[in-house]
Design a protein around this motif. Structure first.
Motif, PDB file in Angstrom:
ATOM      1  N   GLY A 107      53.299  50.382  61.235  1.00  0.00           N
ATOM      2  CA  GLY A 107      52.890  49.104  61.808  1.00  0.00           C
ATOM      3  C   GLY A 107      53.233  47.942  60.904  1.00  0.00           C
ATOM      4  O   GLY A 107      53.514  48.118  59.715  1.00  0.00           O
ATOM      5  N   SER A 130      52.108  43.612  60.319  1.00  0.00           N
ATOM      6  CA  SER A 130      51.380  42.404  60.676  1.00  0.00           C
ATOM      7  C   SER A 130      52.168  41.196  60.171  1.00  0.00           C
ATOM      8  O   SER A 130      53.283  41.319  59.662  1.00  0.00           O
ATOM      9  CB  SER A 130      49.973  42.424  60.071  1.00  0.00           C
ATOM     10  N   ASN A 144      55.563  47.924  65.938  1.00  0.00           N
ATOM     11  CA  ASN A 144      54.258  48.327  66.471  1.00  0.00           C
ATOM     12  C   ASN A 144      54.360  48.965  67.854  1.00  0.00           C
ATOM     13  O   ASN A 144      53.654  49.944  68.142  1.00  0.00           O
ATOM     14  CB  ASN A 144      53.313  47.126  66.540  1.00  0.00           C
ATOM     15  N   THR A 153      56.551  53.111  68.436  1.00  0.00           N
ATOM     16  CA  THR A 153      55.489  54.014  68.869  1.00  0.00           C
ATOM     17  C   THR A 153      55.845  54.680  70.190  1.00  0.00           C
ATOM     18  O   THR A 153      55.680  55.895  70.362  1.00  0.00           O
ATOM     19  CB  THR A 153      54.159  53.245  68.998  1.00  0.00           C
ATOM     20  N   TYR A 207      50.729  39.889  66.442  1.00  0.00           N
ATOM     21  CA  TYR A 207      50.149  41.168  66.002  1.00  0.00           C
ATOM     22  C   TYR A 207      48.999  41.557  66.924  1.00  0.00           C
ATOM     23  O   TYR A 207      48.906  42.722  67.359  1.00  0.00           O
ATOM     24  CB  TYR A 207      49.667  41.044  64.562  1.00  0.00           C
ATOM     25  N   SER A 218      50.280  42.829  70.162  1.00  0.00           N
ATOM     26  CA  SER A 218      50.898  44.155  70.058  1.00  0.00           C
ATOM     27  C   SER A 218      49.840  45.250  70.022  1.00  0.00           C
ATOM     28  O   SER A 218      50.013  46.321  70.612  1.00  0.00           O
ATOM     29  CB  SER A 218      51.795  44.224  68.808  1.00  0.00           C
ATOM     30  N   LYS A 219      48.738  45.000  69.347  1.00  0.00           N
ATOM     31  CA  LYS A 219      47.674  46.003  69.263  1.00  0.00           C
ATOM     32  C   LYS A 219      46.906  46.109  70.582  1.00  0.00           C
ATOM     33  O   LYS A 219      46.432  47.196  70.947  1.00  0.00           O
ATOM     34  CB  LYS A 219      46.728  45.670  68.112  1.00  0.00           C
TER      35      LYS A 219
END
Length: 328
Positions: free
Chosen positions: A141, A143, A165, A169, A206, A209-210
């Motif tokens: 990952g 940030s 990210n 994945t 970020y 993306s999470k």
């Protein structure tokens, strides 16, 4: 025409309100007890459920911090390890140490996921071919370098965050998961973040993306469950690591070792309302429960607090850069 209430009607209203209040109180108590049980008591699924001794675990972002700790703790549980990260020398050193300490097999692939090269993913496919991959840890990952308003976030930084990210994945999972489905068992752990639970200003890309990974992981969990493959998004707040830039751990900010120990011990245990979203470390679990159950916190209030905190972090980071520039 005026509406009048006699004593009987007033009693009925009072009784109804009392029952409603009691139901709300009981539900709140149930949610509290449920949270306490999940955070402090309920054990997770056994790792042996996903693969026998001698099967393999693949860990991305394995050269430092949380990813490295996943490799060590899975090796200690008798899984052979495939290590993937950017720096070959680090991976080689970790692999030799794992083989020496735990008598497991290791392989490693130095890959820069930001480059998104097809040939790198072909290498991963070749590496896993014929192996019993029981566990996939999507840990890699990125940030922001420092908290930054979206409108002045460098384009390359945005691209790298999304590519590492999200794209990495998804592509790694598409390579590994079909074998799990064929064997009708397996575990996929993807690293999430509180930035994906609550919108986080100055970390907008970020955070987005999470949030994407949270939704994707929950959807994937439902798709693969009938095949015996278990999928969890592992959510964390602050962990003492290179990404967080926090050097010292504390009771509420765990070391990578303590965080991973909690994560591997709480597989399939959920504090929040979203199935497949695990918050394994106890202090993070308490925060997650509070965010979802204490209305006084409020999403708007959390966003405001996050924004203020990251504005302060940005100011301090810029001042540090200024001091370093003057020394040169």
């Amino acid at each position: 025409m005026a509406i009048t209430f006699d004593a009987k009607h007033v009693r009925l209203v009072k009784t109804g309100l009392a029952y409603f209040g009691g139901a709300v109180l009981l539900y709140g108590l149930f949610r509290l007890l449920q949270g306490i049980f999940a955070i402090f008591i309920q054990p997770g699924k056994s790792l042996r459920k996903f693969g026998p001794k001698g099967s393999w675990a693949l860990v991305t972002g394995a050269s430092d911090g949380i990813g490295k700790e996943y490799a060590y703790q899975l090796a200690a549980n008798d899984f052979n390890i495939i290590l993937i990260s950017r720096t070959a020398s680090k991976l080689e050193e970790i692999g030799k140490d794992l083989e020496s300490k735990f008598s497991v097999q290791t392989e490693y692939l130095p890959i820069d996921f930001a480059a998104n090269r097809d040939e790198d993913y072909k290498k991963i496919a070749a590496c896993v071919d014929g192996k019993d991959i029981a566990i996939l840890v999507n840990n890699v990952g990125k940030s922001h370098d420092i908290p930054t308003p979206f409108l002045i976030t460098p384009e390359q930084e945005m691209k790298d965050i999304i590519t590492i990210n999200c794209t990495a994945t998804l592509r790694v999972t598409q390579i590994v998961a079909p074998g799990m489905v064929t064997r009708k068992r397996g575990l996929i752990l993807t690293m999430g973040s509180f930035a994906g639970l609550t919108p986080t200003s100055l970390l907008a890309t970020y955070s987005g993306s999470k949030a994407f990974l949270s939704s994707w992981s929950a959807a994937l969990a439902a798709e693969l469950a009938p095949s015996g493959v278990h999928v969890d998004l592992v959510t964390s707040y602050l962990v003492a690591s290179a990404m967080s830039k926090i050097r010292r751990h504390s009771m509420t900010i765990p070391s990578p070792k303590n965080f991973v120990k909690a994560a591997l011990g709480k597989i399939g245990v959920y504090v929040g309302n979203t199935a497949g979203v695990s918050t394994p470390y106890w202090s993070h679990g308490v925060m997650h429960w509070a965010l979802e159950n204490l209305a006084g916190l409020g999403s708007a209030n959390v966003i405001k607090v996050n924004k203020s905190m990251h504005e302060d972090i940005r100011k301090r980071a810029l001042r540090k850069k200024e001091r370093e520039a003057k020394k040169q």
